[in-house]
Design an enzyme around this catalytic site. Structure first.
Site, PDB file in Angstrom:
ATOM      1  N   HIS A  86      -4.596  -1.416  -6.022  1.00 17.24           N
ATOM      2  CA  HIS A  86      -4.502  -0.214  -5.173  1.00 17.24           C
ATOM      3  C   HIS A  86      -5.254   0.964  -5.792  1.00 17.24           C
ATOM      4  O   HIS A  86      -4.817   2.111  -5.695  1.00 17.24           O
ATOM      5  CB  HIS A  86      -3.044   0.184  -4.927  1.00 17.24           C
ATOM      6  CG  HIS A  86      -2.253  -0.832  -4.165  1.00 17.24           C
ATOM      7  ND1 HIS A  86      -2.107  -0.793  -2.792  1.00 17.24           N
ATOM      8  CD2 HIS A  86      -1.578  -1.929  -4.567  1.00 17.24           C
ATOM      9  CE1 HIS A  86      -1.366  -1.817  -2.396  1.00 17.24           C
ATOM     10  NE2 HIS A  86      -1.039  -2.525  -3.458  1.00 17.24           N
ATOM     11  N   ASN A 159       3.356  -1.760   2.258  1.00 18.03           N
ATOM     12  CA  ASN A 159       2.018  -2.178   2.685  1.00 18.03           C
ATOM     13  C   ASN A 159       1.926  -2.125   4.206  1.00 18.03           C
ATOM     14  O   ASN A 159       2.934  -1.932   4.884  1.00 18.03           O
ATOM     15  CB  ASN A 159       1.741  -3.619   2.240  1.00 18.03           C
ATOM     16  CG  ASN A 159       1.326  -3.718   0.772  1.00 18.03           C
ATOM     17  OD1 ASN A 159       0.940  -2.721   0.154  1.00 18.03           O
ATOM     18  ND2 ASN A 159       1.394  -4.913   0.226  1.00 18.03           N
TER      19      ASN A 159
END
Ligand code: HDE
Length: 714
Positions: A86, A159
């Site tokens: 990420h 997510n």
């Protein structure tokens, strides 16, 4: 004449700052709107910020130049390690507004009072690419939300996909290593389309449900504003009496779901690698604050026992049709960061950041994450005091007895830094108000095992595939063919297709045919796949389209002589519908409209390809249309809009361009001729469907007809 003497004197402007060129160019005086004096970090006013201290005009630098040394020292240390996963992300501030009191289900403070707002910080991200990678990678998007509640910070680190690749946290480094650039060659960047990733997948059938999601259009969202978010794991709500209810969290975008096509994504990455971050920045700056609704799926132990899969298994979801999603509040992002690094880069999320009224479950991934996030922040931010950074600090009163360490900003005050103590001062624990874990009874042998109920790896993958529209299924097949086509070792492709046969036989056949691969025998499933799970319409993007154009962008290709009245009607109606027009012209300076007015453009044709827009209008003048025919970028503008199944509004003068782009004789109902006001209304009504999918349907049907039964005809 010396070089110095040749330099121009006077002033130059940099933005709104005026810089005076000094005599001989050696010194520069800055005069701007600010009267703030530039200083060193120690507060010493800087006299000359342009030249290092040196001996003679052309001599060596002096070591006593503390200003130079401080500046370079700081610069040398500007970077912190990017996130292992990420790394590429974008954040914004906002608030969460609670709809009704949820006091009957949870004692979490932020859910107690109707209408109460809790400040939040959100960071969206891609997983695989490094910090400088492009936005439209085929990838999972992170959707991490920090709620600064009155009883501490709660991080919902989710997510945009409700399931995950693996069932046990011990496999996380493996799946991430596999997807990241291969270690010897350090490529490919931000792509799963390579041998290592698919090798891992082919050997880890538990990833198959997630693979369906990442090969679907969910993995190439149009922007953060048009995607869902999920907490993934099952969590617990806990009420005042200590009663716990299982909960799964969902974020639903108010503007509706939307994705791009893969071919579009590839081109967007070239045209605007910052497409997603620019979109979010622009929307908030323009006052179009994006919103999501927080929804919860609530269920009890009884349901957990009855449900066909283990509610602790993060590779499974609970269909909304089985347990409905109850909206409980809304998230509004209404403030940009002041500084990207200070806020978005330094924000430290952690699944372990939880507040009274919530609790974990034994989901093995969640348990592993609770260790990892705290650990990683120390590496990244370099100090256990990262919570002292404003973006990480709670906004409620807080008092710990922790002290010292690198960069300690908030040490305990006074004499007491331990408890219990008999000084009668200092913070004390609060048994009633404080966090309490749900006292679950846990027993069993200490072993490395996986629960039997985790063994079915295919049934929900099949359910996902069958829940998609034919267009979406086709995209999914194409994605698998594309990705596996980048895999060099045929046995890996073959192993993946062998797994796909357990998901859905025609899907596997279509992929095998797309790869010109001999259909391998199905792999041996650990648990026989079920074929009785009903499709879940909530899993399809296209079945849940918005039906409006709010928040979307129309690219309007104009030329000199474009009709001013038509453009005015178009611009007005687009604005009334909450969408936006962006003018694209042969030259960025603009064009002269037919009424003699000057219209500045936002993009020149090569800078504003049609992939950047949700729909396009092509309204040149007659002469302008004929001129566009000779611009390759204008032909691409039109042919891409056609190929990407976009709605196209056009003036008849655009027809030569359409013919040159190769589809002039195939205008379908996705093309709306724009003459006057009612045409504009028809056009924008049509655009609510976002794409004219019927244009692709012919091709899809042909593929179905030829390959649906798995026969190549060879
Ligand atoms: Fe993460 N994950 N993760 N993850 N994750 C990180 O923490 C980890 C997982 C997610 O914008 C890291 O601060 C493990 C699932 C997001 O700053 C790290 C496992 C989900 C973000 C980490 C998972 C996520 C991260 C790296 C398997 C969806 C970005 C930097 C057990 C529910 C947060 C950091 C941000 C970041 C570990 C799996 C979401 C290394 C061990 C499942 C959105 O700690």
């Amino acid at each position: 004449m010396s070089a110095e003497a040749q330099r121009p004197r006077g002033t130059v402007r940099y933005g709104d700052v005026e810089v005076e060129r000094g005599i001989g160019g050696d010194t520069h005086q800055v005069a701007g709107p600010s009267d703030t004096i530039l200083t060193t970090q120690q507060g010493t006013p800087v006299g000359d910020g342009q030249n290092t201290l040196r001996v003679g005009n052309r001599g060596p630098a002096a070591l006593e130049d503390f200003d130079f040394r401080e500046k370079i020292f700081h610069f040398d240390h500007e970077r912190i390690p990017e996130r292992v996963v990420h790394a590429r992300g974008y954040g914004a501030h906002g608030y969460f507004e609670n709809y009704d009191s949820l006091a009957d289900i949870t004692r979490a403070d932020l859910f107690q009072r109707a209408g109460e707002r809790t400040p939040t910080f959100v960071r969206f991200s891609t997983v695989a690419g490094s910090k400088g990678s492009f936005d439209l990678a085929r990838d999972v998007r992170g959707f991490a939300v920090k709620f600064y509640t009155q009883e501490g910070n709660w991080d919902l680190v989710g997510n945009n996909i409700p399931v995950f690749f693996i069932q046990d946290a011990i496999k996380f480094p493996d799946v991430i290593h596999a997807v990241k650039p291969e270690p010897d060659r350090d490529f490919p960047q931000a792509q799963s389309a390579h041998d290592n990733f698919w090798d891992f997948v082919s050997l880890m059938p538990e990833s198959m449900n997630m693979i369906m999601w990442v090969m679907s259009d969910r993995a190439i969202p149009r922007s953060f504003r048009f995607m869902e978010g999920f907490g993934v794991h099952t969590f617990r709500f806990v009420d005042r009496g200590g009663r716990s209810t299982f909960v799964k969290f969902h974020w639903k975008p108010k503007l509706g779901l939307q994705s791009v096509l893969w071919n579009e994504a590839v081109k967007i990455n070239g045209a605007d690698p910052d497409f997603h971050r620019r979109d979010l920045w622009h929307a908030i700056e323009a006052g179009n604050f994006p919103e999501w609704e927080l929804g919860v799926q609530l269920f009890d132990d009884d349901f957990a026992d009855r449900f066909e899969f283990d509610i602790l298994d993060p590779t499974k979801l609970i269909p909304e049709e089985v347990v409905p999603v109850r909206p409980v509040g809304r998230l509004v992002l209404d403030r940009l960061v002041d500084n990207f690094f200070a806020e978005t880069e330094q924000v430290a999320f952690g699944t372990q950041n939880i507040v009274p009224g919530l609790d974990f479950t034994n989901d093995p991934l969640l348990q592993g994450r609770n260790f990892s996030y705290l650990d990683t922040q120390l590496k990244r931010l370099g100090s256990p005091n990262f919570v002292h950074l404003p973006v990480n600090a709670p906004k409620c009163p807080f008092a710990t007895l922790q002290q010292d360490g690198h960069m300690a900003l908030v040490n305990p005050r006074g004499r007491v830094n331990y408890e219990p103590n008999s000084w009668g001062v200092g913070p004390r624990e609060a048994p009633e108000r404080g966090f309490a874990s749900v006292p679950t009874a846990e027993a069993g042998d200490k072993r490395r095992v996986r629960a039997d109920r985790f063994a079915d790896h295919y049934s929900q993958a099949r359910q996902f595939f069958l829940s998609q529209t034919p267009v979406e299924q086709q995209h999914l097949v194409e994605a698998l063919v594309f990705e596996l086509g980048k895999v060099e070792r045929e046995e890996i492709r073959s192993r993946v297709v062998a797994s796909l046969r357990n998901v859905h036989e025609p899907l596997a056949r279509r992929v095998a045919l797309g790869l010109a691969l001999e259909l391998p025998p199905a792999s041996e499933p650990a648990s026989p796949p079920r074929s009785d799970l009903p499709p879940s319409p909530a899993l399809s993007i296209l079945r849940n389209g918005p039906g409006h154009v709010r928040g979307r962008k129309l690219g309007v290709l104009v030329s000199d002589g474009t009709r001013a009245d038509l453009l005015a009607v178009l611009a007005r109606e687009v604005a009334e519908r909450g969408a936006e027009v962006e003018i694209v012209a042969p030259k960025v300076g603009g064009v002269c409209l037919d009424d003699g007015s000057w219209l500045p453009a936002k993009q020149s044709v090569d800078g504003g390809p049609s992939v950047l827009y949700d729909a396009v209008a092509v309204i040149p003048s007659g002469e302008g249309g004929r001129a566009l025919v000779h611009m390759a970028t204008a032909r691409d503008f039109a042919s891409d809009a056609y190929a990407h199944q976009k709605f196209v509004g056009y003036a008849p003068s655009a027809l030569p361009l359409f013919r040159a782009a190769g589809f002039g004789d195939r205008l379908d109902a996705g093309f709306v001729s724009l003459e006057g006001g009612s045409d504009v209304t028809d056009f924008l009504d049509a655009c609510g469907a976002l794409r004219y999918w019927a244009r692709a349907a012919g091709a899809v049907n042909e593929v179905e007809r030829r390959y649906g039964n798995g026969e190549s005809g060879c």
